[in-house]
Motif scaffolding. Structure first.
Motif, PDB file in Angstrom:
ATOM      1  N   PHE A   1      -8.005  41.220 -29.765  1.00 12.27           N
ATOM      2  CA  PHE A   1      -8.770  42.328 -29.213  1.00 12.27           C
ATOM      3  C   PHE A   1     -10.246  41.960 -29.029  1.00 12.27           C
ATOM      4  O   PHE A   1     -10.663  40.829 -29.284  1.00 12.27           O
ATOM      5  CB  PHE A   1      -8.626  43.563 -30.114  1.00 12.27           C
ATOM      6  N   TYR A   2     -11.008  42.953 -28.615  1.00 11.49           N
ATOM      7  CA  TYR A   2     -12.416  42.805 -28.210  1.00 11.49           C
ATOM      8  C   TYR A   2     -13.125  44.065 -28.699  1.00 11.49           C
ATOM      9  O   TYR A   2     -13.578  44.889 -27.927  1.00 11.49           O
ATOM     10  CB  TYR A   2     -12.434  42.688 -26.682  1.00 11.49           C
ATOM     11  N   ALA A   3     -13.175  44.231 -30.049  1.00 10.20           N
ATOM     12  CA  ALA A   3     -13.426  45.539 -30.638  1.00 10.20           C
ATOM     13  C   ALA A   3     -14.820  45.763 -31.181  1.00 10.20           C
ATOM     14  O   ALA A   3     -15.134  46.849 -31.650  1.00 10.20           O
ATOM     15  CB  ALA A   3     -12.409  45.804 -31.753  1.00 10.20           C
ATOM     16  N   SER A   4     -15.696  44.740 -31.140  1.00  8.80           N
ATOM     17  CA  SER A   4     -17.057  44.905 -31.637  1.00  8.80           C
ATOM     18  C   SER A   4     -17.986  45.295 -30.488  1.00  8.80           C
ATOM     19  O   SER A   4     -18.137  44.543 -29.522  1.00  8.80           O
ATOM     20  CB  SER A   4     -17.550  43.600 -32.273  1.00  8.80           C
TER      21      SER A   4
ATOM     22  N   GLY B   1      -1.820  36.455 -26.734  1.00 12.85           N
ATOM     23  CA  GLY B   1      -2.100  35.045 -26.927  1.00 12.85           C
ATOM     24  C   GLY B   1      -0.833  34.228 -27.133  1.00 12.85           C
ATOM     25  O   GLY B   1       0.274  34.670 -26.821  1.00 12.85           O
ATOM     26  N   ARG B   2      -0.998  33.057 -27.689  1.00 17.33           N
ATOM     27  CA  ARG B   2       0.100  32.107 -27.858  1.00 17.33           C
ATOM     28  C   ARG B   2       0.359  31.898 -29.345  1.00 17.33           C
ATOM     29  O   ARG B   2      -0.413  31.243 -30.042  1.00 17.33           O
ATOM     30  CB  ARG B   2      -0.265  30.787 -27.183  1.00 17.33           C
TER      31      ARG B   2
ATOM     32  N   ARG C   1     -15.338  27.846 -23.780  1.00 15.90           N
ATOM     33  CA  ARG C   1     -16.045  28.803 -22.922  1.00 15.90           C
ATOM     34  C   ARG C   1     -16.103  28.357 -21.460  1.00 15.90           C
ATOM     35  O   ARG C   1     -16.062  29.197 -20.552  1.00 15.90           O
ATOM     36  CB  ARG C   1     -17.477  29.009 -23.446  1.00 15.90           C
ATOM     37  N   ASP C   2     -16.195  27.047 -21.217  1.00 16.90           N
ATOM     38  CA  ASP C   2     -16.276  26.585 -19.836  1.00 16.90           C
ATOM     39  C   ASP C   2     -14.930  26.724 -19.131  1.00 16.90           C
ATOM     40  O   ASP C   2     -14.864  27.136 -17.964  1.00 16.90           O
ATOM     41  CB  ASP C   2     -16.798  25.147 -19.756  1.00 16.90           C
ATOM     42  N   VAL C   3     -13.842  26.410 -19.837  1.00 16.47           N
ATOM     43  CA  VAL C   3     -12.511  26.609 -19.261  1.00 16.47           C
ATOM     44  C   VAL C   3     -12.264  28.098 -19.029  1.00 16.47           C
ATOM     45  O   VAL C   3     -11.767  28.512 -17.976  1.00 16.47           O
ATOM     46  CB  VAL C   3     -11.433  26.019 -20.203  1.00 16.47           C
ATOM     47  N   GLN C   4     -12.630  28.903 -19.999  1.00 13.38           N
ATOM     48  CA  GLN C   4     -12.428  30.348 -19.910  1.00 13.38           C
ATOM     49  C   GLN C   4     -13.189  30.951 -18.732  1.00 13.38           C
ATOM     50  O   GLN C   4     -12.659  31.797 -18.003  1.00 13.38           O
ATOM     51  CB  GLN C   4     -12.871  31.006 -21.219  1.00 13.38           C
ATOM     52  N   ALA C   5     -14.421  30.519 -18.524  1.00 11.30           N
ATOM     53  CA  ALA C   5     -15.252  31.110 -17.467  1.00 11.30           C
ATOM     54  C   ALA C   5     -14.667  30.878 -16.083  1.00 11.30           C
ATOM     55  O   ALA C   5     -14.790  31.728 -15.198  1.00 11.30           O
ATOM     56  CB  ALA C   5     -16.663  30.530 -17.549  1.00 11.30           C
ATOM     57  N   TRP C   6     -14.018  29.734 -15.873  1.00  7.47           N
ATOM     58  CA  TRP C   6     -13.480  29.395 -14.564  1.00  7.47           C
ATOM     59  C   TRP C   6     -12.129  30.046 -14.307  1.00  7.47           C
ATOM     60  O   TRP C   6     -11.785  30.399 -13.186  1.00  7.47           O
ATOM     61  CB  TRP C   6     -13.385  27.876 -14.421  1.00  7.47           C
ATOM     62  N   GLU C   7     -11.348  30.252 -15.361  1.00  9.61           N
ATOM     63  CA  GLU C   7      -9.972  30.708 -15.180  1.00  9.61           C
ATOM     64  C   GLU C   7      -9.784  32.218 -15.325  1.00  9.61           C
ATOM     65  O   GLU C   7      -8.776  32.750 -14.871  1.00  9.61           O
ATOM     66  CB  GLU C   7      -9.059  30.027 -16.204  1.00  9.61           C
TER      67      GLU C   7
ATOM     68  N   PRO D   1      -8.165  35.776 -20.506  1.00  4.29           N
ATOM     69  CA  PRO D   1      -8.077  34.497 -21.221  1.00  4.29           C
ATOM     70  C   PRO D   1      -6.697  33.857 -21.088  1.00  4.29           C
ATOM     71  O   PRO D   1      -5.669  34.535 -21.133  1.00  4.29           O
ATOM     72  CB  PRO D   1      -8.353  34.894 -22.672  1.00  4.29           C
ATOM     73  N   PHE D   2      -6.691  32.535 -20.950  1.00  4.01           N
ATOM     74  CA  PHE D   2      -5.450  31.773 -20.858  1.00  4.01           C
ATOM     75  C   PHE D   2      -5.639  30.445 -21.591  1.00  4.01           C
ATOM     76  O   PHE D   2      -5.663  30.409 -22.809  1.00  4.01           O
ATOM     77  CB  PHE D   2      -5.062  31.596 -19.390  1.00  4.01           C
ATOM     78  N   LEU D   3      -5.869  29.353 -20.867  1.00  3.05           N
ATOM     79  CA  LEU D   3      -5.982  28.042 -21.512  1.00  3.05           C
ATOM     80  C   LEU D   3      -7.249  27.898 -22.345  1.00  3.05           C
ATOM     81  O   LEU D   3      -7.297  27.076 -23.268  1.00  3.05           O
ATOM     82  CB  LEU D   3      -5.938  26.938 -20.454  1.00  3.05           C
TER      83      LEU D   3
END
Length: 407
Positions: free
Chosen positions: A119-122, A154-155, A230-236, A242-244
């Protein structure tokens, strides 16, 4: 003889008794359920058989899953029995040889993870991220943030126990000024200080879990580090999330603290600023406190860089459970869901390097040099405690991981 009389104030005293899974060295290396007592671990299954306990079949296992599936009444009964075994003098001779120094055992992932949700709860974290990436926006929160707990699936197969190395992930990344994406190791590897909640009792598909049923389904909690590229996340992440950038590793502590050990740490959630739909509304006078007062510490290479307070989390674990089942999704024994990054209102309370360095603009000054994001060889340790009975602390253990270079 192992220390039944622990030092006063030991955070892993008889008021705590968290569960884990361990093995001994040598030929007797089978995994077994253990309960921590000070700096020792009790072989819970063999202790149960030695004392003729009816709970021996649940505890003489190589995973916590059978105990998790047994339900809240059994959880409480087993906890009372364990407390008696380590406090009543008449039992101590029978179990003295079943207490092993922590330094002599290997700790394992304590339960078989079913599904994993994060989650993203804060609100503090969400506002910081919004200000970093949307500095010109009128509101740093997305329009839905105050109406529902945002999360993603997630995984579960890459959830690892504390002490497991984290291999630097590779993936596509593209800076705003780059003409095309490139492939390679992440150069913005980050951590997220979180708390994980472990589901015991499953639920039926098509039947949502109500707010008030949280404690019927959730067995306990652990510390969780949601490693993030963070760099992978920002592009995808546009448009699906979120994925890879998140799925390569998630570390959890080796000890699961039962909710029954955290009664003194329960607190009211922060004041709600927007009306909530009925299935999320915890404002009723009779509603039980939904928050927990957990004090987290984040260290990089042994140097504490942040102390995020879990009591500031806007969305509670009960609301998260209600939201992730409101569409009829079922719970399974061993489900794990993360709180999202825990961040407080001050700079010293931010739970990720993204926030602590403001996306690399303000490097951290560490004894071994500056950091914006993690370098190979860095060791990250999350630890935490909660208030317990009579002013004693309840230790929540720690979750540690070292970054190693990818192949």
């Amino acid at each position: 003889m192992p220390p039944f009389d622990l030092p006063e104030g030991d955070p892993f005293g008889t008021h705590n008794l968290p569960y884990g899974v361990f093995s001994l060295p040598g030929s007797d290396s089978a995994r077994r359920v253990g309960v921590r007592l000070g700096d020792h671990v009790l072989d819970a299954g063999r202790a149960a058989y030695a004392l003729g306990s009816p709970y021996a079949p649940l505890l003489a296992q190589d995973s916590l899953n059978p105990l998790l599936a047994a339900g809240r009444t059994t959880w409480s009964d087993v906890r009372r029995a364990l407390t008696a075994w380590v406090t009543v003098p008449a039992h101590q001779e029978a179990i003295a040889d079943l207490l092993h120094p922590l330094s002599s055992v290997t700790l394992h992932l304590p339960f078989e993870v079913a599904d994993y949700v994060d989650f993203y709860a804060s609100e503090n974290h969400a506002r910081n991220v919004g200000q970093i990436f949307r500095p010109d926006a009128a509101d740093s929160l997305t329009p839905n943030w105050k109406h529902l707990p945002i999360g993603y699936h997630g995984r579960s197969g890459t959830i690892v126990v504390s002490g497991t190395d984290v291999v630097r992930p590779s993936g596509q990344r593209k800076a705003p000024t780059d003409p095309a994406p490139v492939f390679g190791p992440s150069v913005r590897l980050d951590i997220e200080a979180e708390v994980g909640f472990v589901v015991g009792t499953p639920s039926e598909m098509g039947r949502p879990v109500a707010l008030g049923d949280f404690r019927e389904h959730v067995f306990g909690l652990c510390l969780l580090n949601d490693w993030s590229a963070r760099d992978v996340q920002a592009w995808e992440y546009v448009p699906l999330g979120p994925f890879l950038g998140k799925s390569f590793a998630t570390s959890v502590s080796a000890w699961i603290t039962p909710l029954d050990a955290l009664e003194e740490a329960r607190v009211a959630a922060p004041e709600r600023t927007h009306p909530l739909l009925p299935y999320l509304d915890d404002s009723a006078a009779e509603a039980e406190p939904g928050g927990y007062d957990l004090r987290i510490s984040v260290a990089v290479n042994g140097h504490v860089v942040s102390e995020p307070p879990f009591s500031t989390m806007y969305w509670t674990a009960a609301q998260q459970l209600a939201h992730m089942t409101v569409n009829g999704a079922s719970l399974r024994t061993g489900d794990l869901y993360g709180s999202g990054t825990v961040s407080g209102p001050t700079e010293r309370e931010r739970g990720s390097l993204l926030e602590l360095t403001w996306n690399g603009r303000d490097p951290l000054e560490l004894p071994d040099g500056k950091r914006t994001f993690l370098e190979d060889g860095d060791v990250v340790t999350l630890s935490a405690w909660a208030p317990g009975p009579g002013g004693v602390r309840v230790g929540l253990g720690e979750v540690t991981g070292q970054v190693v270079a990818g192949s």
